[in-house]
Design an enzyme around this catalytic site. Sequence first.
Site, mmCIF file in Angstrom:
data_model
loop_
_atom_site.group_PDB
_atom_site.id
_atom_site.type_symbol
_atom_site.label_atom_id
_atom_site.label_comp_id
_atom_site.label_asym_id
_atom_site.label_seq_id
_atom_site.Cartn_x
_atom_site.Cartn_y
_atom_site.Cartn_z
ATOM 1 N N GLU A 1 45.814 60.190 30.860
ATOM 2 C CA GLU A 1 45.314 61.327 31.628
ATOM 3 C C GLU A 1 45.038 62.466 30.653
ATOM 4 O O GLU A 1 45.956 63.019 30.053
ATOM 5 C CB GLU A 1 46.335 61.772 32.676
ATOM 6 C CG GLU A 1 45.901 63.015 33.453
ATOM 7 C CD GLU A 1 46.982 63.564 34.366
ATOM 8 O OE1 GLU A 1 46.939 64.785 34.646
ATOM 9 O OE2 GLU A 1 47.866 62.800 34.791
ATOM 10 N N ARG B 1 42.953 71.370 30.571
ATOM 11 C CA ARG B 1 43.578 72.663 30.267
ATOM 12 C C ARG B 1 43.041 73.275 28.982
ATOM 13 O O ARG B 1 43.252 74.459 28.718
ATOM 14 C CB ARG B 1 45.096 72.493 30.131
ATOM 15 C CG ARG B 1 45.787 72.013 31.374
ATOM 16 C CD ARG B 1 47.273 71.845 31.124
ATOM 17 N NE ARG B 1 47.933 71.156 32.217
ATOM 18 C CZ ARG B 1 49.219 70.851 32.233
ATOM 19 N NH1 ARG B 1 49.985 71.175 31.189
ATOM 20 N NH2 ARG B 1 49.752 70.223 33.258
ATOM 21 N N THR C 1 44.327 67.926 35.682
ATOM 22 C CA THR C 1 44.203 69.367 35.906
ATOM 23 C C THR C 1 42.794 69.728 36.389
ATOM 24 O O THR C 1 42.183 70.690 35.930
ATOM 25 C CB THR C 1 44.565 70.181 34.645
ATOM 26 O OG1 THR C 1 45.696 69.586 33.994
ATOM 27 C CG2 THR C 1 44.946 71.611 35.010
ATOM 28 N N LYS D 1 50.039 62.328 43.376
ATOM 29 C CA LYS D 1 50.842 62.764 42.238
ATOM 30 C C LYS D 1 51.846 63.794 42.756
ATOM 31 O O LYS D 1 51.440 64.782 43.382
ATOM 32 C CB LYS D 1 49.940 63.391 41.172
ATOM 33 C CG LYS D 1 50.677 64.176 40.088
ATOM 34 C CD LYS D 1 49.675 64.801 39.130
ATOM 35 C CE LYS D 1 50.366 65.675 38.092
ATOM 36 N NZ LYS D 1 49.437 66.174 37.071
#
Length: 223
Positions: free
Chosen positions: A56, A60, A84, A144
């Site tokens: 993943e 960010r 994100t 998640k």
Amino acid sequence: MTTNDNRQHTRMAEKIAQIDSLCARARIMPVITIAREADILPLADALAAGGLSVLEITLRSAHGLTAIRLLREQRPELCVGAGTVLDLQMLAAAEEAGAQFIVTPGSTAELLKASLDSEVPMLPGTSSASDIMLGYALGYRRFKLFPAEVCGGTAALKALGGPFGDVRFCPTGGINPDNLQRYMALPNVMCVGGTWMFDSQWVKNGDWARIQQCSAEALQLLA
């Protein structure tokens, strides 16, 4: 049920199967924020050499989309997703970069609905029963849990298993070698996300062998 409803139900079932497959392959999913473009390939190679091949890549940092593109081009054997993802623009950019799955830290109706029409499966973030219900109403059954330890950890997952018996989770946030086995022992946990296997200082120093070893040791805890 209309033809469109049937089509949407079939598409969601396919996406759930995709998420199940990649989580079964991953077991532990590194959650990676790239600080330097030069780290992208050697870090991915070290993690993969240790047995972690589902990555993943968070958005960010400014290098997130670059990392996804580069890994899809140069390391096609890996499964690379975008994390994100906060809004529709980021979702579109991640898909354009070639992300094979999408992970969000939380859930909004806008993102959940947009993902219904996408070919790329989404693992939406949740921290409460209300978040789960928002996605559940649209057909989502895989989430998640973030931040897992802050949200109640394994106790929360056990409690959520009651009302949401067909929901499974990838808990992320606060997972480490000390609690990894407790999470993975739960029937509603399909994999976990974490960062402990690639300490930022190790990445900064280019200590790829240590990252490979730590990745392999993490998987050995689940053997």
